[in-house]
Structure formats: structure tokens, C-alpha cells
Enzyme design. Structure first.
Site, short mmCIF file in Angstrom:
data_model
loop_
_atom_site.label_atom_id
_atom_site.label_comp_id
_atom_site.label_asym_id
_atom_site.label_seq_id
_atom_site.Cartn_x
_atom_site.Cartn_y
_atom_site.Cartn_z
N HIS A 130 0.73 -1.24 0.21
CA HIS A 130 0.07 0.01 0.21
C HIS A 130 0.84 1.25 -0.08
CE1 HIS A 130 -3.71 2.42 1.18
NE2 HIS A 130 -2.80 2.81 1.75
N GLU A 131 1.74 1.21 0.74
CA GLU A 131 3.00 2.66 1.07
C GLU A 131 3.79 2.61 -0.21
OE1 GLU A 131 2.26 4.50 3.27
OE2 GLU A 131 1.10 3.34 4.42
N HIS A 134 1.62 4.34 -2.74
CA HIS A 134 1.45 5.64 -2.72
C HIS A 134 2.86 6.55 -3.23
CE1 HIS A 134 -2.01 6.33 -0.09
NE2 HIS A 134 -1.32 5.73 0.79
N GLU A 195 -6.20 6.70 -1.06
CA GLU A 195 -6.25 5.44 -0.35
C GLU A 195 -6.96 4.31 -1.17
OE1 GLU A 195 -4.96 4.93 2.91
OE2 GLU A 195 -3.95 6.73 1.97
N ASP A 199 -4.87 1.00 -2.21
CA ASP A 199 -5.63 -0.38 -2.04
C ASP A 199 -5.80 -1.28 -3.41
OD1 ASP A 199 -5.94 0.55 0.52
OD2 ASP A 199 -8.09 0.74 0.47
#
Length: 480
Positions: A130-131, A134, A195, A199
Site C-alpha cells: 500500500h505504501e 503511494h 487510499e 488499495d
């Protein structure tokens, strides 16, 4: 190894330098407003500055074993990701809170508490994926660009808000929005959009990386359950807003993939045991935790035995720890977790000859491995073989210049040899790595003062280093 970082660092004005710039005497031109348009080069430069500043001010974990585990897992995921523009780094913060965050330039940080509560390696990998997304989707870079267009944005204000967000998420998020003059509702909507994208692509990355894509919605659901009947919010949820719709959406995304059993690696179990033994719990509480684990039916695993050995050692029962480690090494004598703990036992029981023999053999096989090298140097120091320790540490820093424990051990080795010129230079190098320029320059001056008048060549080398650092510091302060 139990060698701990002993120098306390604090700096508000000092600004970090990127890894790319360390080997250069000039810095790329960042422009008047460094944040208004972030090219990949500029993003990496500023991100590395912020990471070094963060390392100087937060309780970062300098644990070679945990570093190796996180680096290996993180880089395996990055290798499967799309849109990677620069090298990624992965670091730990010593905190029992469940949290992780990405910074500019591919720098990702996880709290130790995040791995501690993960029930599977896939769950922990889901947070990392997930990070990573980003960063690859430029969510942070675009957010910083947008904020800099609404209000003046400096390194100090941005970094201050990030650090506050980690320490006190609710106050930090409010401070970040107030500092940049951004409406709260706009910031929340933008965050939700990013977000969801993190995901969606993160689940794909999980599957590509060989992990269970269902682990992401399962981890989200676990976090949601933890706060359902609580008045306090998890740190992770302040920076990663989590709604039931988002959990449902991630579950639908995961169902696009066939479900299969993905076993955890042995290193995951050992890293988790290490975190519980050394970071989540302390003293008698940690010992009782692992004694109960081992006594529970099905709980007498190698990871729990390892955790018990660590807690026995930390509570002074070194002989009992040694017996457990000898049995573990009898079945896996190349395991880095066991070698590290065994080194501590040998040093504590004055068996440094055994430690040196064990580590010399391992060093021949893995000369650039930081766990082996740092333990070997530590054993050499215990055996009063400072010259050997210096040789090992210098070689390691050539390949891995951000190994902070190596600098600390260099400092101790030079002090033991009463070579004060080198002592102050090693300390200056450590301050420089943490971007604490004023202290680094002060210690270079101390090193110069300790040189003999005949050391003309060494004096010129140190003067050149000092001038480079002064120029970098002056240039980087323009970002504030």
C-alpha cells in the site's frame, strides 16, 4: 547484537542530504520553490533530506536483523511494482503503535508495532505494498505540489507536521492542514481517493509478489474491529482513513484473484518474535510472554524458542539462553538470527574466541552482510582487536554508508586506541549521515586540532571535507 546507538541527536535547523548528493560536491538546482514542481530527481533529493532529518529526531530502530528482513521484503515488492522512478529505502520506528507511512522519494517507514500485530507475512506485506503504491502513483508528491501552490511551503513546516503526525496523529493532521491553509474537507476527500487507488494497485502488487491478496481486507477489518468499541483512534487510521465501504471495496478487489495458502517465511516469524522480545515488551513481562507461548500447545516453535532465548538473555539467565540457541543452531547454523544472539552469549560469557571463530567463517561466505560484519566487529572489540574491527567496519561502510551502528563502533574503536583525531572524524561522519551539519563541522574542527603539525596531507583532506559540508549546508538551508 546488543550494541546500541548511544549518541543523542536533536536538530531543528540541520537539513539532510540525499544519497545521490553524498558523492558529489555540488547539489542540483532546486529552484526558488522546491516543492512547486517535483521532478523525480528533485523528489528523491528532498525525500532523502526528510528521511535523514526524521532519523535524527524519531526513535528509529538500528537493528541489522530487522533492517535486513524489511529491506528484503520491501525490495521484493518494489521489483514487481510499476512506475518505480528511483531506489526505495525501508526503515523502522520503535513504536508499539500500528502505523506506516511513505515519504517523498521512495522512503517508507513502518512502526515495529505493525509487524508485531500482523497475523501473517501477507498482512504485513499488504501494508508495505500500500505504501509503495503511494510513492509509485506520486500521491505524496502531488499532494505536496498542491499544498505549495496554496501557501508557502518550507522544509521545516512540512517536516514538523510529519513528525507531529507520527507522534500525535490527530494534532499532526490538524497542524499539517492549518500550516498549508488547506480546507479540511478537501484534504480528506483527496486522501480517500488516493487510499482507494493504493488499495486497488496494492492488492495487485501483493498477488504479483506471491502474497495472499485477501490479506489486505483482512488486515483492514482487524484494524476496524480494534477501534469499534474504543474512543481512541489507531495512529494508522488517522493517516489512512478507513471506512466500511473501503473495506468492502478491498474485499471485492481481492476476490478477483484465486485464493491460495501462502506460508509465512521463517524470517517473518523470527522477526516478529524479536520485535515482541526487544521492542513491544521489556524485562520480566517479555520473559513471561514467551514462557507462556512455548508452554501453550502448538506454541513450542523455533520462533518462540528464539524469543524465549532473547528474553532469558536480557533477564540475565545467559546459560539458559545459550542452551536454547545451541539446539536451534544444531538444525540451522547459518541462520542470522541465531548467529546474532549466539554472538551476544559468547561475548557475555567471555568466550570471544568462539565468537570470532564462528563469525570469521561466516564472514568469508557473506563479507558484505551487515549482520555478520557488525557482529564480527563487535566480537573483535570485545577481544581487544580494535584494528580488525576497524578493517571490518570501514569495508562495510564502503558498501553501505548509512549503517549508523558501524559509525558508533568506529567511534568506540578509535577512542579505545586513543586516536582522537580519527575519533572526532568518525563522530563527524555520523552527524553528517544524520544531517546534523553544525555538530559535524564542529567535530571536523576538533579532528583538525588533534592532528600533528606533520600531518599536512591529512589536514588538507579534512579541510576539503569541511568545506564541502559547509557548502552543502548553506545550499540546503535555502529550502527553509
Amino acid at each position: 547484537m546488543t550494541y546500541l546507538l548511544k549518541i543523542a541527536f536533536c536538530s531543528v535547523l540541520a537539513l539532510p542530504l540525499s544519497a545521490a548528493a553524498v558523492n558529489s560536491t555540488t547539489l542540483p538546482d532546486l529552484g526558488v520553490n522546491a516543492f512547486s514542481s517535483l521532478s523525480p530527481e528533485k523528489e528523491k533529493l528532498i525525500g532523502d533530506m526528510m528521511l535523514k532529518q526524521t532519523r535524527a529526531q524519531l526513535p528509529m530502530v538500528s537493528d541489522p536483523l530487522l533492517d535486513e528482513y524489511l529491506h528484503t521484503l520491501g525490495q521484493a515488492l518494489v521489483a514487481k511494482a510499476e512506475g518505480v522512478r528511483f531506489p526505495f529505502t525501508f526503515s523502522w520506528v520503535n513504536s508499539p503503535e500500528i502505523n506506516a507511512f511513505a515519504m517523498l522519494g521512495g522512503n517508507i517507514v513502518s512502526n515495529t508495532g505493525t509487524l508485531a500485530v500482523a497475523d501473517s507475512e501477507s498482512e504485513f506485506a499488504s501494508v508495505m505494498s500500500h505504501e509503495i503504491v503511494h510513492v509509485t502513483q506520486r500521491h505524496i508528491a502531488r499532494a505536496v505540489e498542491a499544498k505549495s501552490q496554496n501557501a508557502p511551503l518550507t522544509m521545516a513546516s512540512l517536516l514538523g507536521s510529519i513528525l507531529l503526525t507520527i507522534a500525535n496523529p490527530e494534532a499532526g493532521m490538524a497542524g499539517l492542514m492549518a500550516t498549508q491553509g488547506i480546507a479540511a474537507q478537501t484534504a480528506i476527500n483527496f486522501t480517500r481517493s488516493n487510499e482507494q487507488e493504493a488499495d486497488r494497485i496494492g492488492i495487485q502488487l501483493l498477488a504479483k509478489g506471491g502474497y495472499d491478496p485477501y490479506a489486505m481486507p483482512e488486515f483492514f477489518n482487524k484494524l476496524s474491529e480494534k477501534t469499534r468499541f474504543s474512543n481512541t483512534q489507531l495512529a494508522f487510521l488517522y493517516t489512512h482513513p478507513l471506512s466500511q465501504a473501503r473495506i468492502s471495496d478491498s474485499r471485492v478487489r481481492a476476490e478477483q484473484f484465486e485464493r491460495k495458502f501462502v506460508p509465512d517465511s521463517s524470517d517473518f516469524a523470527l522477526a516478529k518474535a524479536r520485535i515482541w522480545a526487544r521492542y513491544q515488551l521489556k524485562g520480566k513481562e517479555a520473559l513471561a510472554y514467551f514462557q507462556k507461548k512455548v508452554a501453550t500447545p502448538g506454541g513450542n516453535t523455533k520462533a518462540n524458542q528464539y524469543g524465549l532465548a532473547l528474553t532469558l538473555f536480557d533477564n540475565g539467565d545467559v546459560k539458559a539462553a545459550e542452551q536454547i540457541l545451541l539446539k536451534l543452531r544444531a538444525h540451522d547454523d547459518k541462520n542470522l538470527f541465531y548467529i546474532d544472539a549466539m554472538t551476544d552469549v559468547y561475548i557475555q560469557t567471555k568466550q570471544t574466541d568462539k565468537a570470532l571463530q564462528m563469525l570469521e567463517q561466516e564472514y568469508l561466505l557473506r563479507p558484505n552482510n551487515q549482520v555478520i560484519t557488525l557482529n564480527y566487529a563487535n566480537a573483535a572489540m570485545a577481544a581487544k582487536s580494535e584494528r580488525l574491527a576497524l578493517h571490518l567496519l570501514k569495508n562495510l561502510l564502503y558498501f553501505k554508508p548509512d549503517t549508523y551502528l558501524a559509525y558508533e563502533m568506529l567511534i568506540d574503536a578509535y577512542k579505545s586506541l586513543n586516536d582522537m583525531a580519527k575519533y572526532f572524524e568518525a563522530r563527524a561522519d555520523l552527524y553528517y549521515q544524520l544531517a546534523i551539519y553544525p555538530k559535524a563541522i564542529d567535530d571536523i574542527n576538533e579532528s583538525l586540532n588533534r592532528l600533528a603539525e606533520t600531518d599536512k596531507l591529512e589536514s588538507r583532506r579534512l579541510e576539503a571535507k569541511k568545506k564541502q559540508w559547509q557548502a552543502e549546508f548553506a545550499r540546503l538551508k535555502q529550502l527553509n
